[in-house]
Design an enzyme around this catalytic site. Structure first.
Site, mmCIF file in Angstrom:
data_model
loop_
_atom_site.group_PDB
_atom_site.id
_atom_site.type_symbol
_atom_site.label_atom_id
_atom_site.label_comp_id
_atom_site.label_asym_id
_atom_site.label_seq_id
_atom_site.Cartn_x
_atom_site.Cartn_y
_atom_site.Cartn_z
ATOM 1 C CE LYS A 139 -1.444 4.817 -1.648
ATOM 2 N NZ LYS A 139 -1.862 4.477 -0.522
ATOM 3 C CG ASP A 154 -0.005 16.124 23.576
ATOM 4 O OD1 ASP A 154 -1.267 16.030 23.479
ATOM 5 O OD2 ASP A 154 0.632 15.458 23.973
ATOM 6 C CG HIS A 182 -7.802 8.246 0.335
ATOM 7 N ND1 HIS A 182 -6.506 8.074 -0.176
ATOM 8 C CD2 HIS A 182 -8.221 6.766 0.311
ATOM 9 C CE1 HIS A 182 -6.114 6.839 -0.268
ATOM 10 N NE2 HIS A 182 -6.967 5.977 0.033
ATOM 11 C CE LYS A 238 -4.403 6.504 3.181
ATOM 12 N NZ LYS A 238 -5.768 6.044 3.054
ATOM 13 C CG HIS A 264 -2.010 0.990 1.362
ATOM 14 N ND1 HIS A 264 -2.243 1.838 2.344
ATOM 15 C CD2 HIS A 264 -3.062 1.097 0.242
ATOM 16 C CE1 HIS A 264 -3.271 2.381 2.042
ATOM 17 N NE2 HIS A 264 -3.987 2.168 0.935
ATOM 18 C CG ASP A 298 18.461 13.041 -8.997
ATOM 19 O OD1 ASP A 298 18.565 11.818 -9.793
ATOM 20 O OD2 ASP A 298 18.364 14.021 -9.358
#
Length: 480
Positions: free
Chosen positions: A225, A405, A398, A400, A223, A230
């Protein structure tokens, strides 16, 4: 009559064999399945309905990904000098984190070999309109190599933009390595892949069914991404590659997501994650730049945490539970899927009970129905302890995100569900920096303003069929 007897004999023998296999697999489930509830459910099903349960168990029953860790140990042993060089380059920047978060450091070192590092710069990228141009600009700037990994790649306008950008750089002699998940990208046509390969771009599926014990397992996903250019710039976060993620899906538009651009030693950490996945898929060691270019102007403290079903420990769950336990005043979480395991649920409840402002932002629209329904099953548990739920109304959310704090913010690919914690290969970036935390706070306040506070009493007014669907979805939590 003889034919009838032979058929009866065959069926009897087959029945005995299948039930024996069911009992044997039930014993395997009792010994290996992660949770006691899951072990009980599988073992009863395998003994009672082996004809149905056996193929399901072969496909969905495992939570441990075989062969990955062994393959990495092999390559580490074979390339010790390179591994030590890469490790030394990153660990030069290890730094002591604030006292209130200090318990996260040994966990990070245990799970990744590297604790938090200094000299990083993290830039928040909100939605595809900021993320895609930044990624394409980084690709255009490449001078040596590009590493690109995505869970979903679509053959549409957005997918073609990335395809064209990669081909343009390949024609300039830039080395390009493109990794995708074959289940997430199951609709990606061969023509798309062949077009890249014809331009000397190395393209590979992750091969989640490769290796002993994984052949029938459709439960595992990569999952992650990741984009690394470089060894100097890197990106990670919630956005896949496709039109959906820039708001061109009518049902889910506008699409709300968050990515992050990184500089400093976190780039080498993300690069390491990609190289390990690439080696699993291709048994190929890529020549890359391990020289860290710190950004001392920003000088943010950060950690890259790759996790997955091949981990020796349940790294994703353990790190999140520990992080939640550090919250003293605020714990804000944005996740499209809320299906927490018992440990995480307990940590959230304890945080609220000790006076922490716990807010969880969820989508108001479903893209996966069972996961969406399951989130309602937690309402009755949250109501008495003042955990606040919000439903994002302005399109599909979508992203995450976790905000603790005024000290720590996390951006990455991990959803608050069993799949991310135990079945998927994931990656999170955690930043300890006041300015970055403030930018995440500002972003989430905007999201909260576009959300409606959940009135738990409204759930009690839902029809019986809806509540039944919610409870059935809750029973499927080990698979969601």
């Amino acid at each position: 009559m003889l034919v009838d007897i032979s058929i009866l004999t065959f069926l009897s023998a087959a029945t005995v064999v299948v039930h024996a296999l069911g009992i044997a697999h039930a014993a395997h489930a009792v010994m290996t399945v992660r949770s006691s509830r899951g072990a009980i459910a599988w073992s009863i099903s395998l003994v009672t309905f082996p004809w149905l349960a056996l193929p399901l168990y072969w496909i969905l029953g495992r939570t441990k990904f075989h062969g990955y860790a062994e393959a990495l140990r092999s390559v580490f042993s074979e390339h010790q000098k390179l591994v030590h060089k890469a490790y030394r380059e990153i660990t030069k920047f290890q730094v002591v984190i604030p006292e209130k978060l200090k318990s996260l450091a040994p966990l990070a070192e245990t799970f990744t070999g590297v604790a938090f590092t200094s000299g990083n710069a993290a830039e928040l990228l909100i939605d595809g309109r900021q993320t895609y141009p930044a990624m394409l600009s980084a690709i255009a700037s490449a001078k040596n190599y590009i590493l690109l990994q995505s869970y979903i790649v679509d053959d549409d306008e957005s997918g073609h933009k990335f395809q064209a950008a990669l081909i343009a750089k390949a024609q300039q002699g830039i080395r390009i390595y493109f990794l995708y998940d074959e289940i997430g990208s199951n609709k990606l046509p061969r023509t798309y892949i062949n077009s890249l390969r014809q331009n000397f771009i190395q393209v590979s599926a992750f091969h989640t069914t490769k290796g002993r014990g994984n052949r029938f397992q459709l439960n595992f996903r990569n999952h992650r991404k990741i984009l690394v250019v470089d060894g100097e710039i890197a990106f990670t976060g919630g956005l896949n590659i496709g039109n959906d993620y820039v708001g061109k899906n009518r049902r889910l538009s506008p699409w709300r997501d968050t990515h992050i651009k990184l500089q400093g030693p976190t780039v080498q950490s993300l690069q390491s994650s990609f190289l390990q996945d690439w080696y699993w898929a291709n048994r190929q060691v890529i020549d890359v730049n391990w020289q860290v270019q710190p950004n001392w102007e920003a000088n943010q403290t950060a950690l890259i945490l790759p996790t997955g079903p091949a981990d020796k420990h349940k790294a994703c769950q353990l790190f999140f539970v520990n992080a939640i336990n550090q919250a003293q005043t605020r714990l804000w979480i944005a996740t499209p899927y809320f299906v927490p395991d018992d440990s995480t649920l307990t940590a959230l409840k304890l945080a609220a009970m000790r006076g922490v402002d716990v807010r969880i932002i969820l989508p108001n629209r479903p893209d996966h129905l069972f996961v969406y329904l399951c989130s309602f099953s937690y309402y009755n548990e949250m109501k008495p302890i003042n955990i606040k739920f919000y439903r994002y109304k302005h399109g599909f959310m979508h992203q995450k995100i976790i905000l603790i704090d005024n000290d720590l913010a996390g951006v990455g690919t991990v959803n608050l569900d069993n799949r991310s914690f135990f079945l998927n290969f994931e990656v999170m970036s955690f930043i300890i920096d006041g300015q970055f935390v403030n930018s995440v706070e500002k972003m989430l306040k905007t999201d909260l303003a576009a959300s409606v506070t959940v009135d738990f009493a409204e759930y009690e007014q839902k029809p019986l069929w809806f509540k039944l669907a919610v409870r059935i979805s809750r029973l499927l939590t080990p698979l969601l």
